[in-house]
Design a protein around this motif. Structure first.
Motif, PDB file in Angstrom:
ATOM      1  N   ARG B 323     -27.294  26.240 -30.201  1.00 16.17           N
ATOM      2  CA  ARG B 323     -26.450  25.970 -31.357  1.00 16.17           C
ATOM      3  C   ARG B 323     -26.131  24.497 -31.519  1.00 16.17           C
ATOM      4  O   ARG B 323     -25.134  24.124 -32.154  1.00 16.17           O
ATOM      5  CB  ARG B 323     -25.177  26.816 -31.266  1.00 16.17           C
ATOM      6  CG  ARG B 323     -25.458  28.257 -31.656  1.00 16.17           C
ATOM      7  CD  ARG B 323     -24.582  29.210 -30.947  1.00 16.17           C
ATOM      8  NE  ARG B 323     -23.204  29.086 -31.397  1.00 16.17           N
ATOM      9  CZ  ARG B 323     -22.179  29.590 -30.733  1.00 16.17           C
ATOM     10  NH1 ARG B 323     -22.382  30.208 -29.601  1.00 16.17           N
ATOM     11  NH2 ARG B 323     -20.967  29.462 -31.199  1.00 16.17           N
ATOM     12  N   ARG B 325     -27.478  22.296 -33.352  1.00 19.10           N
ATOM     13  CA  ARG B 325     -27.423  21.894 -34.753  1.00 19.10           C
ATOM     14  C   ARG B 325     -26.106  22.334 -35.395  1.00 19.10           C
ATOM     15  O   ARG B 325     -25.483  21.574 -36.138  1.00 19.10           O
ATOM     16  CB  ARG B 325     -28.611  22.506 -35.495  1.00 19.10           C
ATOM     17  CG  ARG B 325     -28.881  21.866 -36.826  1.00 19.10           C
ATOM     18  CD  ARG B 325     -30.054  22.575 -37.474  1.00 19.10           C
ATOM     19  NE  ARG B 325     -30.306  22.029 -38.805  1.00 19.10           N
ATOM     20  CZ  ARG B 325     -31.060  20.966 -39.016  1.00 19.10           C
ATOM     21  NH1 ARG B 325     -31.620  20.333 -38.005  1.00 19.10           N
ATOM     22  NH2 ARG B 325     -31.267  20.526 -40.253  1.00 19.10           N
ATOM     23  N   GLU B 326     -25.697  23.558 -35.066  1.00 18.61           N
ATOM     24  CA  GLU B 326     -24.417  24.045 -35.587  1.00 18.61           C
ATOM     25  C   GLU B 326     -23.275  23.119 -35.169  1.00 18.61           C
ATOM     26  O   GLU B 326     -22.389  22.805 -35.969  1.00 18.61           O
ATOM     27  CB  GLU B 326     -24.150  25.472 -35.064  1.00 18.61           C
ATOM     28  CG  GLU B 326     -22.792  25.993 -35.501  1.00 18.61           C
ATOM     29  CD  GLU B 326     -22.370  27.285 -34.794  1.00 18.61           C
ATOM     30  OE1 GLU B 326     -23.246  28.086 -34.452  1.00 18.61           O
ATOM     31  OE2 GLU B 326     -21.152  27.456 -34.592  1.00 18.61           O
ATOM     32  N   ILE B 329     -23.382  20.062 -37.288  1.00 17.72           N
ATOM     33  CA  ILE B 329     -22.854  20.313 -38.638  1.00 17.72           C
ATOM     34  C   ILE B 329     -21.335  20.357 -38.597  1.00 17.72           C
ATOM     35  O   ILE B 329     -20.647  19.729 -39.409  1.00 17.72           O
ATOM     36  CB  ILE B 329     -23.412  21.642 -39.202  1.00 17.72           C
ATOM     37  CG1 ILE B 329     -24.926  21.554 -39.380  1.00 17.72           C
ATOM     38  CG2 ILE B 329     -22.750  21.976 -40.530  1.00 17.72           C
ATOM     39  CD1 ILE B 329     -25.593  22.898 -39.651  1.00 17.72           C
ATOM     40  N   ARG B 330     -20.818  21.081 -37.618  1.00 15.47           N
ATOM     41  CA  ARG B 330     -19.354  21.204 -37.522  1.00 15.47           C
ATOM     42  C   ARG B 330     -18.705  19.841 -37.312  1.00 15.47           C
ATOM     43  O   ARG B 330     -17.657  19.550 -37.877  1.00 15.47           O
ATOM     44  CB  ARG B 330     -18.974  22.167 -36.401  1.00 15.47           C
ATOM     45  CG  ARG B 330     -19.287  23.627 -36.747  1.00 15.47           C
ATOM     46  CD  ARG B 330     -18.785  24.577 -35.689  1.00 15.47           C
ATOM     47  NE  ARG B 330     -19.086  25.964 -36.016  1.00 15.47           N
ATOM     48  CZ  ARG B 330     -18.341  26.716 -36.833  1.00 15.47           C
ATOM     49  NH1 ARG B 330     -17.254  26.203 -37.373  1.00 15.47           N
ATOM     50  NH2 ARG B 330     -18.690  27.951 -37.099  1.00 15.47           N
ATOM     51  N   LYS B 331     -19.356  19.011 -36.504  1.00 15.23           N
ATOM     52  CA  LYS B 331     -18.796  17.675 -36.278  1.00 15.23           C
ATOM     53  C   LYS B 331     -18.826  16.852 -37.563  1.00 15.23           C
ATOM     54  O   LYS B 331     -17.877  16.135 -37.863  1.00 15.23           O
ATOM     55  CB  LYS B 331     -19.556  16.961 -35.159  1.00 15.23           C
ATOM     56  CG  LYS B 331     -19.182  17.496 -33.781  1.00 15.23           C
ATOM     57  CD  LYS B 331     -19.599  16.541 -32.692  1.00 15.23           C
ATOM     58  CE  LYS B 331     -18.770  16.808 -31.442  1.00 15.23           C
ATOM     59  NZ  LYS B 331     -19.013  15.789 -30.412  1.00 15.23           N
ATOM     60  N   ALA B 332     -19.939  16.962 -38.297  1.00 10.22           N
ATOM     61  CA  ALA B 332     -20.030  16.227 -39.557  1.00 10.22           C
ATOM     62  C   ALA B 332     -18.944  16.681 -40.520  1.00 10.22           C
ATOM     63  O   ALA B 332     -18.429  15.899 -41.313  1.00 10.22           O
ATOM     64  CB  ALA B 332     -21.407  16.424 -40.181  1.00 10.22           C
ATOM     65  N   LEU B 333     -18.571  17.943 -40.441  1.00  3.38           N
ATOM     66  CA  LEU B 333     -17.569  18.474 -41.362  1.00  3.38           C
ATOM     67  C   LEU B 333     -16.147  18.224 -40.873  1.00  3.38           C
ATOM     68  O   LEU B 333     -15.189  18.659 -41.500  1.00  3.38           O
ATOM     69  CB  LEU B 333     -17.774  19.985 -41.548  1.00  3.38           C
ATOM     70  CG  LEU B 333     -19.094  20.382 -42.206  1.00  3.38           C
ATOM     71  CD1 LEU B 333     -19.205  21.886 -42.321  1.00  3.38           C
ATOM     72  CD2 LEU B 333     -19.227  19.731 -43.576  1.00  3.38           C
ATOM     73  N   GLY B 334     -16.035  17.553 -39.731  1.00  6.04           N
ATOM     74  CA  GLY B 334     -14.700  17.137 -39.317  1.00  6.04           C
ATOM     75  C   GLY B 334     -14.166  17.789 -38.064  1.00  6.04           C
ATOM     76  O   GLY B 334     -12.993  17.630 -37.734  1.00  6.04           O
ATOM     77  N   ALA B 335     -15.022  18.520 -37.313  1.00  6.60           N
ATOM     78  CA  ALA B 335     -14.556  19.087 -36.045  1.00  6.60           C
ATOM     79  C   ALA B 335     -14.407  17.967 -35.030  1.00  6.60           C
ATOM     80  O   ALA B 335     -15.301  17.131 -34.887  1.00  6.60           O
ATOM     81  CB  ALA B 335     -15.553  20.122 -35.546  1.00  6.60           C
ATOM     82  N   ARG B 337     -13.820  16.647 -30.994  1.00  7.23           N
ATOM     83  CA  ARG B 337     -14.351  17.122 -29.713  1.00  7.23           C
ATOM     84  C   ARG B 337     -13.557  18.308 -29.207  1.00  7.23           C
ATOM     85  O   ARG B 337     -14.107  19.280 -28.720  1.00  7.23           O
ATOM     86  CB  ARG B 337     -14.271  15.998 -28.675  1.00  7.23           C
ATOM     87  CG  ARG B 337     -15.432  15.069 -28.772  1.00  7.23           C
ATOM     88  CD  ARG B 337     -15.343  14.005 -27.727  1.00  7.23           C
ATOM     89  NE  ARG B 337     -16.366  13.015 -27.987  1.00  7.23           N
ATOM     90  CZ  ARG B 337     -16.403  11.818 -27.433  1.00  7.23           C
ATOM     91  NH1 ARG B 337     -15.466  11.470 -26.579  1.00  7.23           N
ATOM     92  NH2 ARG B 337     -17.360  10.989 -27.718  1.00  7.23           N
ATOM     93  N   PRO B 416     -23.131  13.710 -32.657  1.00  5.15           N
ATOM     94  CA  PRO B 416     -23.367  14.461 -33.899  1.00  5.15           C
ATOM     95  C   PRO B 416     -24.688  14.126 -34.573  1.00  5.15           C
ATOM     96  O   PRO B 416     -25.326  14.995 -35.170  1.00  5.15           O
ATOM     97  CB  PRO B 416     -22.169  14.077 -34.781  1.00  5.15           C
ATOM     98  CG  PRO B 416     -21.535  12.899 -34.147  1.00  5.15           C
ATOM     99  CD  PRO B 416     -21.881  12.947 -32.685  1.00  5.15           C
ATOM    100  N   ILE B 417     -25.121  12.858 -34.483  1.00  9.72           N
ATOM    101  CA  ILE B 417     -26.361  12.472 -35.155  1.00  9.72           C
ATOM    102  C   ILE B 417     -27.556  13.172 -34.520  1.00  9.72           C
ATOM    103  O   ILE B 417     -28.390  13.776 -35.194  1.00  9.72           O
ATOM    104  CB  ILE B 417     -26.553  10.944 -35.092  1.00  9.72           C
ATOM    105  CG1 ILE B 417     -25.374  10.252 -35.770  1.00  9.72           C
ATOM    106  CG2 ILE B 417     -27.862  10.536 -35.731  1.00  9.72           C
ATOM    107  CD1 ILE B 417     -25.227   8.816 -35.390  1.00  9.72           C
ATOM    108  N   LEU B 420     -27.486  16.869 -35.222  1.00 10.54           N
ATOM    109  CA  LEU B 420     -27.937  17.218 -36.573  1.00 10.54           C
ATOM    110  C   LEU B 420     -29.451  17.166 -36.684  1.00 10.54           C
ATOM    111  O   LEU B 420     -30.040  17.864 -37.493  1.00 10.54           O
ATOM    112  CB  LEU B 420     -27.328  16.246 -37.591  1.00 10.54           C
ATOM    113  CG  LEU B 420     -25.914  16.593 -38.049  1.00 10.54           C
ATOM    114  CD1 LEU B 420     -25.325  15.458 -38.856  1.00 10.54           C
ATOM    115  CD2 LEU B 420     -25.906  17.869 -38.866  1.00 10.54           C
ATOM    116  N   ARG B 421     -30.085  16.328 -35.864  1.00 11.64           N
ATOM    117  CA  ARG B 421     -31.535  16.203 -35.919  1.00 11.64           C
ATOM    118  C   ARG B 421     -32.220  17.317 -35.137  1.00 11.64           C
ATOM    119  O   ARG B 421     -33.397  17.571 -35.288  1.00 11.64           O
ATOM    120  CB  ARG B 421     -31.944  14.850 -35.316  1.00 11.64           C
ATOM    121  CG  ARG B 421     -32.393  13.876 -36.368  1.00 11.64           C
ATOM    122  CD  ARG B 421     -32.967  12.642 -35.720  1.00 11.64           C
ATOM    123  NE  ARG B 421     -32.173  11.472 -36.065  1.00 11.64           N
ATOM    124  CZ  ARG B 421     -31.766  10.563 -35.199  1.00 11.64           C
ATOM    125  NH1 ARG B 421     -32.050  10.695 -33.923  1.00 11.64           N
ATOM    126  NH2 ARG B 421     -31.078   9.525 -35.597  1.00 11.64           N
TER     127      ARG B 421
END
Lengths: 244, 423
Positions: B323, B325-326, B329-335, B337, B416-417, B420-421
């Motif tokens: 997970r 990638r998930e 995504i969650r980190k990009a959306l503001g989650a 650590r 996160p980068i 995401l990749r």
């Protein structure tokens, strides 16, 4: 609202240092619609990551809405991503298993918002997906998935939307529809929209085009957007260093 | 982010991989169930034994041969030296001098092979007793009669059998009036006698000194007359235990003191060459032993819980990788650590706590089903205590936390980068 001064980014892999960005200066005002273009390896992804607060520059100063971001802690950056920035990705990056409505709720969950369902439903309606709220990503078309992603990006009322190749995985007709949504968001809601792309057709939907090469800005020109219709099939300007 | 918001996320993630989640949970279910069931067995044994000891009556004193330090486990024949003789018991049985003594009974223990008809019981416990036994030990005959004074003076070859012995040797047939052949021997010297069964004892169940229903009782003088190695070099008859019924448990202290003085004087020793213990001493000794047993059983079961925990960690690490990638995504959306950390810890906790609950249910059920069953020739008793339930459940939750932290920490530290990749 975005102010980059002397931003550099160096990646170290073993003994080799890769300079992705060379003391770059860029200013983007509130309500602008900008495309950052450039070939692979030009540093545009790195720039997007820095603007999106996913990464911090090696040196230089970045301020967003007057807030100096380059020195913030990890959780402060997460807070900024959550409240001020909406991301739209080429591959949609929806979470598997969640319905469209739940996807849109995710940023609100991390924000600790009550009444999430109502707000998320409204955001879905704004992108024209009110009727598909309970569908999962696998039950939606590419265009619909990207609309869900856009709804997710705008649900927190961000001041900036960062879109990385937003139409890269879509056909021409669907791309046009998605472009219209971005233009509407920019024009009607005053949200700053930044595209990161190598596709000139996409870039021509914006009002300003910043070209990047080898980690530096090589041109920064105004553009008259082709509103509401697809750009001409032949690129007006030869694409800078077409992708392989 | 509200911590409760992570619970539905965790449940959804677990539901997405039902088979895997179930198998992971199974490790915890088995671990917790084993802890509950085995601790119930240990505590049941303890409760059974202490109940039986107390069932004898709360006002018994036991004198056994050997120095207390020679016989730490309080075994009836465990003392290195047999110093107690029948005459000691007779001297103690002096109500004029010791008014708090209600009755005195001597016992000699040995193992023998019992045969009747075609049936045979090896290594059965045989006890040489006097008529006082019934009243002193609070254990009476069910049918027929007990050993009487006449049997004692005649050194009669009569026996009273325990309920199990009667059942095993004679089945449905009434044993009274039939004979049991007793064979005892050591060093290739065997003695064999036929005893007439005159009575059957009431059913009593397992006790601290073995199962009283497995006993055969014979007159003490008969035993001493027939079996030479019961006698000591002076020609006196050894006894293995003198049981004393005291009028009032408050007199224990006084009784111990005065009887010790008497026995020291009789044996001509300055230090005790015998041990006097009360019922409660016995209870606490047994408790100490069976608590060790309970802890041991619980610990063995605890190992399986740890193995289950390692299973959780393994699956959580796989899950974090799958997970990635998930997480990006969650980190990009503001989650933050800490949000990701909690998401995975809560997931591990949901597995272990749910597994813990099912395990508690299964363990309690297993303990209830096993209670009263006859297993390996013994009645099995179980006692589920709230303590063991709380311990097992808390430990399972702690294991979820412990083994969940590392994978969750790994997830929270993901860039996160790169996440995401990740494909």
């Amino acid at each position: 609202m975005i102010q980059l001064n002397g931003i550099s980014k160096v990646y170290r892999t073993g003994d080799v240092a890769i300079h992705a960005l060379h003391s770059l200066d860029l200013e983007i005002g509130s309500g602008e619609h900008v495309a950052i273009i450039g070939p692979s390896g030009s540093g545009k992804s790195t720039l997007m990551n820095i603007i999106g607060c996913l990464d911090v520059p090696t040196s230089g100063k970045y301020s967003l809405d007057g807030l100096v971001v380059s020195s913030l802690s990890d959780s402060a950056l997460a807070r900024i991503r959550n409240r001020r920035i909406g991301f739209v990705f080429q591959s949609f990056n929806l979470l598997p298993r969640l319905t469209a409505l739940e996807q849109v709720e995710v940023p609100l969950v991390y924000r600790g918002v009550r009444n999430r369902k109502k707000v998320a439903r409204q955001a879905l309606a704004d992108v024209g997906l009110g009727k598909r709220a309970h569908h999962r990503p696998t039950q939606l078309s590419g265009g619909e998935q990207q609309r869900v992603a856009i709804a997710r990006a705008i649900v927190g009322r961000p001041s900036l939307i960062l879109a990385d190749e937003p139409t890269g995985a879509l056909d021409t007709a669907t791309s046009g529809e998605i472009m219209v949504i971005f233009e509407t968001l920019n024009r009607d809601l005053g949200i700053t929209v930044v595209f990161v792309t190598h596709d000139m057709e996409v870039a021509h939907h914006t009002r300003r085009i910043v070209k990047l090469r080898d980690g530096q800005i090589v041109s920064d020109t105004k553009n008259s957007p082709a509103v509401g219709r697809p750009a001409p099939s032949a690129p007006a300007v030869p694409a800078v260093g077409s992708p392989p | 982010m509200n911590i409760f918001d992570t619970i539905p996320i965790a449940i959804r993630a677990l539901a997405a991989n039902k088979m895997r989640s179930m198998l992971t949970m199974l490790g915890i279910v088995i671990g917790v169930g084993a802890v509950i069931a085995l601790m119930a067995a240990g505590q049941g044994a303890q409760k059974g034994i202490t109940d039986q000891i107390r069932g004898l009556g709360s006002n018994l004193l036991f004198i056994r041969p050997g120095k207390p330090e020679d016989n730490p486990t309080n075994s009836p024949v465990g003392g290195t030296v047999l110093t107690l003789v029948l005459a000691d018991a007779e001297a103690i049985n002096n109500p004029d001098r010791y008014p708090y003594i209600e009755s005195v009974a001597s016992q000699v223990f040995f193992d023998a092979t019992l045969t009747a008809g075609g049936e045979s019981l090896t290594a059965s416990s045989v006890t040489g007793v006097t008529p006082d036994y019934q009243y002193t030990r609070n254990h009476y005959v069910e049918s027929g009669r007990f050993i009487n004074e006449d049997d004692i003076t005649r050194k009669g070859l009569v026996a009273v059998v325990g309920a199990n012995v009667a059942e095993q040797l004679f089945g449905d047939v009434d044993p009274i009036g039939r004979t049991v052949r007793l064979t005892v021997g050591a060093f290739r010297v065997y003695f064999s006698f036929s005893f007439l069964v005159v009575g059957v004892m009431e059913r009593k169940g397992a006790t601290a000194t073995g199962d009283e229903d497995d006993l055969m009782l014979i007159p003490l003088p008969t035993m001493q007359a027939r079996i030479p190695y019961i006698r000591n070099p002076k020609g006196q008859s050894n006894v293995h235990q003198i049981t004393i019924k005291v009028t009032d448990p408050d007199k224990f202290g006084q009784a111990k003191e005065e009887l010790s003085a008497l026995l020291r004087e009789r044996h001509g020793v300055a230090k005790d060459d015998f041990t006097i213990r009360s019922q409660e001493d016995l209870v606490s000794t047994v408790n100490a032993v069976s608590q060790t047993l309970t802890v041991l059983l619980g610990s063995i079961a605890g190992i399986s819980l740890i193995v289950g925990g390692i299973g959780i960690m393994n699956i959580m690490l796989v899950s974090v990788t799958e997970r990635t990638r998930e997480i990006g995504i969650r980190k990009a959306l503001g989650a933050r650590r800490v949000d990701i950390l909690w998401q995975f810890i809560v997931e591990a906790l949901v597995v272990t706590m749910l597994g813990g609950l099912i395990g508690v249910g299964g363990g309690v059920l297993a303990a209830k089903l096993a209670n009263g069953q006859h297993l390996f020739g013994r009645d099995l008793y179980t006692a589920v205590t709230p303590f063991s339930i709380i311990v097992a459940f808390t430990v399972s939750a702690a294991i979820g936390l412990f083994f969940g932290i590392y994978p969750a920490f790994r997830a929270s530290r993901l860039n996160p980068i790169e996440a995401l990749r990740h494909e």
